[in-house]
Design a protein around this motif. Sequence first.
Motif, PDB file in Angstrom:
ATOM      1  N   ASP A   1      97.058  64.523  65.243  1.00  0.00           N
ATOM      2  CA  ASP A   1      95.724  64.533  65.075  1.00  0.00           C
ATOM      3  C   ASP A   1      94.940  64.781  66.136  1.00  0.00           C
ATOM      4  O   ASP A   1      95.015  64.163  67.309  1.00  0.00           O
ATOM      5  CB  ASP A   1      95.236  63.307  64.174  1.00  0.00           C
ATOM      6  CG  ASP A   1      93.848  63.135  63.567  1.00  0.00           C
ATOM      7  OD1 ASP A   1      93.035  63.404  64.532  1.00  0.00           O
ATOM      8  OD2 ASP A   1      93.701  62.983  62.564  1.00  0.00           O
ATOM      9  N   ARG A   2      93.898  65.618  66.209  1.00  0.00           N
ATOM     10  CA  ARG A   2      92.986  65.847  67.431  1.00  0.00           C
ATOM     11  C   ARG A   2      92.207  64.753  67.748  1.00  0.00           C
ATOM     12  O   ARG A   2      91.538  64.918  68.909  1.00  0.00           O
ATOM     13  CB  ARG A   2      92.229  67.169  67.020  1.00  0.00           C
ATOM     14  CG  ARG A   2      93.030  68.503  66.662  1.00  0.00           C
ATOM     15  CD  ARG A   2      94.222  68.621  67.662  1.00  0.00           C
ATOM     16  NE  ARG A   2      94.854  69.992  67.456  1.00  0.00           N
ATOM     17  CZ  ARG A   2      96.042  70.151  67.000  1.00  0.00           C
ATOM     18  NH1 ARG A   2      96.828  69.291  66.543  1.00  0.00           N
ATOM     19  NH2 ARG A   2      96.502  71.219  66.888  1.00  0.00           N
ATOM     20  N   ASP A   3      91.961  63.900  67.003  1.00  0.00           N
ATOM     21  CA  ASP A   3      91.289  62.855  67.477  1.00  0.00           C
ATOM     22  C   ASP A   3      91.908  61.229  67.553  1.00  0.00           C
ATOM     23  O   ASP A   3      91.384  60.338  67.642  1.00  0.00           O
ATOM     24  CB  ASP A   3      90.009  62.437  66.349  1.00  0.00           C
ATOM     25  CG  ASP A   3      88.986  63.527  66.290  1.00  0.00           C
ATOM     26  OD1 ASP A   3      88.605  63.623  67.541  1.00  0.00           O
ATOM     27  OD2 ASP A   3      88.671  63.759  65.363  1.00  0.00           O
ATOM     28  N   TYR A   4      93.402  61.525  67.593  1.00  0.00           N
ATOM     29  CA  TYR A   4      94.181  60.511  67.720  1.00  0.00           C
ATOM     30  C   TYR A   4      94.013  59.827  69.304  1.00  0.00           C
ATOM     31  O   TYR A   4      93.907  60.623  70.337  1.00  0.00           O
ATOM     32  CB  TYR A   4      95.932  61.017  67.415  1.00  0.00           C
ATOM     33  CG  TYR A   4      96.696  60.053  67.714  1.00  0.00           C
ATOM     34  CD1 TYR A   4      97.123  59.075  66.625  1.00  0.00           C
ATOM     35  CD2 TYR A   4      97.575  59.737  68.886  1.00  0.00           C
ATOM     36  CE1 TYR A   4      98.156  58.108  66.799  1.00  0.00           C
ATOM     37  CE2 TYR A   4      98.491  58.850  69.046  1.00  0.00           C
ATOM     38  CZ  TYR A   4      98.861  57.960  67.920  1.00  0.00           C
ATOM     39  OH  TYR A   4      99.668  57.100  67.910  1.00  0.00           O
ATOM     40  N   ASP A   5      93.754  58.546  69.425  1.00  0.00           N
ATOM     41  CA  ASP A   5      93.492  57.787  70.502  1.00  0.00           C
ATOM     42  C   ASP A   5      94.842  57.670  71.362  1.00  0.00           C
ATOM     43  O   ASP A   5      95.595  56.835  71.157  1.00  0.00           O
ATOM     44  CB  ASP A   5      92.913  56.617  70.269  1.00  0.00           C
ATOM     45  CG  ASP A   5      92.346  55.973  71.574  1.00  0.00           C
ATOM     46  OD1 ASP A   5      93.077  55.896  72.452  1.00  0.00           O
ATOM     47  OD2 ASP A   5      91.373  55.122  71.442  1.00  0.00           O
ATOM     48  N   LEU A   6      94.908  58.551  72.421  1.00  0.00           N
ATOM     49  CA  LEU A   6      96.061  58.675  73.024  1.00  0.00           C
ATOM     50  C   LEU A   6      96.322  57.420  73.859  1.00  0.00           C
ATOM     51  O   LEU A   6      97.260  56.968  74.587  1.00  0.00           O
ATOM     52  CB  LEU A   6      96.093  60.077  73.918  1.00  0.00           C
ATOM     53  CG  LEU A   6      95.993  61.216  73.362  1.00  0.00           C
ATOM     54  CD1 LEU A   6      95.709  62.541  73.888  1.00  0.00           C
ATOM     55  CD2 LEU A   6      97.335  61.420  72.438  1.00  0.00           C
ATOM     56  N   LEU A   7      95.037  56.943  74.430  1.00  0.00           N
ATOM     57  CA  LEU A   7      95.100  55.800  75.323  1.00  0.00           C
ATOM     58  C   LEU A   7      95.485  54.443  75.008  1.00  0.00           C
ATOM     59  O   LEU A   7      96.439  53.768  75.036  1.00  0.00           O
ATOM     60  CB  LEU A   7      93.811  55.754  76.083  1.00  0.00           C
ATOM     61  CG  LEU A   7      93.446  56.878  77.036  1.00  0.00           C
ATOM     62  CD1 LEU A   7      91.885  56.775  77.356  1.00  0.00           C
ATOM     63  CD2 LEU A   7      94.359  56.650  78.305  1.00  0.00           C
ATOM     64  N   THR A   8      94.582  54.058  73.561  1.00  0.00           N
ATOM     65  CA  THR A   8      94.879  52.884  72.969  1.00  0.00           C
ATOM     66  C   THR A   8      96.404  52.817  72.241  1.00  0.00           C
ATOM     67  O   THR A   8      96.692  51.647  72.431  1.00  0.00           O
ATOM     68  CB  THR A   8      93.789  52.731  71.794  1.00  0.00           C
ATOM     69  OG1 THR A   8      92.486  52.962  72.285  1.00  0.00           O
ATOM     70  CG2 THR A   8      94.001  51.401  71.228  1.00  0.00           C
ATOM     71  N   THR A   9      96.944  53.898  71.916  1.00  0.00           N
ATOM     72  CA  THR A   9      98.239  53.787  71.375  1.00  0.00           C
ATOM     73  C   THR A   9      99.225  53.896  72.512  1.00  0.00           C
ATOM     74  O   THR A   9     100.291  53.746  72.372  1.00  0.00           O
ATOM     75  CB  THR A   9      98.282  54.996  70.474  1.00  0.00           C
ATOM     76  OG1 THR A   9      98.136  56.277  71.240  1.00  0.00           O
ATOM     77  CG2 THR A   9      97.623  54.861  69.189  1.00  0.00           C
ATOM     78  N   GLY A  10      98.975  53.776  73.740  1.00  0.00           N
ATOM     79  CA  GLY A  10      99.970  53.964  74.878  1.00  0.00           C
ATOM     80  C   GLY A  10     100.499  55.351  74.966  1.00  0.00           C
ATOM     81  O   GLY A  10     101.370  55.268  75.581  1.00  0.00           O
ATOM     82  N   VAL A  11     100.113  56.376  74.448  1.00  0.00           N
ATOM     83  CA  VAL A  11     100.819  57.753  74.716  1.00  0.00           C
ATOM     84  C   VAL A  11     100.678  58.113  76.006  1.00  0.00           C
ATOM     85  O   VAL A  11     101.647  58.566  76.716  1.00  0.00           O
ATOM     86  CB  VAL A  11     100.483  58.774  73.571  1.00  0.00           C
ATOM     87  CG1 VAL A  11     100.805  60.144  74.044  1.00  0.00           C
ATOM     88  CG2 VAL A  11     100.476  58.291  72.362  1.00  0.00           C
TER      89      VAL A  11
END
Length: 98
Positions: A38-48
């Motif tokens: 998803d283009r709005d998926y939070d990459l930081l909060t989820t630890g990606v």
Amino acid sequence: MTTESGIEPEELIRISEDQIARFVVERFLPDVEWTELDRDYDLLTTGVIDSLGVLQIASWLAKQHGITLTGPELTAGNFRSVRTIRATAERPQAGGAA
């Protein structure tokens, strides 16, 4: 026609969200299809990604797309999602626009 920054529209950097999603998945989410991100998926909060991930993405933008991000642009908030990375990279002050 020039933009408020005085840059001609054709001089603005264009990078697609698909290009960014492919890189993020290849580098950080190898078990995911890039089309599923998803283009709005939070990459930081989820630890990606973390601060090192931010630097890796910035380095890729510079090497592959000629987009140079400087200190003020290298904030975590500018790398929160595929969409925010694209918006950051397309800003005239990102250094990719001549």
